[in-house]
Design a protein around this motif. Structure first.
Motif, short mmCIF file in Angstrom:
data_model
loop_
_atom_site.label_atom_id
_atom_site.label_comp_id
_atom_site.label_asym_id
_atom_site.label_seq_id
_atom_site.Cartn_x
_atom_site.Cartn_y
_atom_site.Cartn_z
N ARG A 90 49.34 5.60 -71.61
CA ARG A 90 49.43 5.99 -73.02
C ARG A 90 48.09 6.52 -73.53
NH1 ARG A 90 52.15 1.15 -73.31
NH2 ARG A 90 50.41 0.17 -74.43
N GLN A 93 47.62 10.06 -72.30
CA GLN A 93 48.51 10.96 -73.04
C GLN A 93 47.97 11.22 -74.45
OE1 GLN A 93 50.36 12.15 -70.30
NE2 GLN A 93 51.75 12.51 -71.96
N ASN A 94 47.55 10.17 -75.13
CA ASN A 94 47.03 10.33 -76.48
C ASN A 94 45.74 11.14 -76.49
OD1 ASN A 94 49.12 8.97 -77.72
ND2 ASN A 94 48.06 7.00 -77.73
N LYS A 96 44.84 13.39 -74.31
CA LYS A 96 45.24 14.77 -74.03
C LYS A 96 45.77 15.45 -75.29
CE LYS A 96 48.86 17.18 -71.51
NZ LYS A 96 49.98 17.00 -70.57
N ASN A 97 46.63 14.76 -76.03
CA ASN A 97 47.20 15.34 -77.25
C ASN A 97 46.12 15.60 -78.31
OD1 ASN A 97 49.78 15.36 -76.19
ND2 ASN A 97 50.27 13.34 -76.99
N ILE A 98 45.18 14.68 -78.43
CA ILE A 98 44.09 14.87 -79.40
C ILE A 98 43.27 16.09 -79.02
CG2 ILE A 98 41.91 13.88 -80.23
CD1 ILE A 98 43.31 11.09 -79.96
N ILE A 100 44.18 18.67 -77.18
CA ILE A 100 44.98 19.89 -77.34
C ILE A 100 44.99 20.32 -78.81
CG2 ILE A 100 47.36 20.76 -77.33
CD1 ILE A 100 47.73 19.23 -74.67
N ARG A 101 45.17 19.35 -79.71
CA ARG A 101 45.13 19.67 -81.15
C ARG A 101 43.76 20.23 -81.55
NH1 ARG A 101 48.23 14.86 -81.76
NH2 ARG A 101 46.34 13.71 -82.29
N LYS A 102 42.71 19.64 -81.01
CA LYS A 102 41.35 20.08 -81.31
C LYS A 102 41.15 21.53 -80.84
CE LYS A 102 36.88 19.38 -82.13
NZ LYS A 102 36.33 19.23 -83.44
#
Length: 109
Positions: A90, A93-94, A96-98, A100-102
Motif C-alpha cells: 500500500r 502504491q500511495n 507512486k500515486n503521489i 504521478i500527481r506531482k
C-alpha cells in the motif's frame, strides 16, 4: 517507533562516509542539469514520503533506506510478516500515486 528512529539515525551516520568513499572510486560527475534533476527528484520523493501515513512511511524507510529484511521490519513494527508486506504494498502504491500527481501538476503548470 523507537526502533525505527534508531535505525534511521544509524543510517544517517553511516551514509556520509559511504558516499564520500564512493565519490573517490567512481568519477562519473553528472552535468549541472543532471544534478539539478536528481536533486529535484530526491526532493519530490522526500515530500511524497512525508505525505504518507506514518506506518506506511516507516515500512518504506525500513525496507528501502535501512535495508532491513521484511521479517525484521515486521518485528520492529510489532506486526505479522503478511501485514507488513501488505503495508509495504500500500505504501508503494500511495507513493507512486503521489508522485504521478506531482508530475501531472508540473506538466500542467
Amino acid at each position: 517507533r523507537v526502533m525505527v528512529n534508531a535505525c534511521i539515525d544509524h543510517k544517517r551516520k553511516i551514509l556520509p562516509f559511504v558516499q564520500s568513499d564512493m565519490a573517490e572510486i567512481v568519477d562519473s560527475s553528472p552535468t549541472n542539469e543532471e544534478a539539478m534533476m536528481t536533486e529535484q527528484t530526491v526532493e519530490d520523493i522526500k515530500l511524497a514520503l512525508q505525505k504518507l501515513p506514518e506506518r506506511q512511511r516507516a515500512a518504506l524507510i525500513l525496507s528501502y533506506y535501512e535495508e532491513v529484511c521484511n521479517q525484521e521490519a515486521a518485528d520492529s513494527m510489532g506486526i505479522q510478516l503478511v501485514a507488513f508486506q501488505q503495508l509495504l504494498f500500500r505504501a508503494r502504491q500511495n507513493l507512486k500515486n503521489i508522485l504521478i500527481r506531482k508530475m501531472a501538476e508540473k506538466n500542467d503548470g
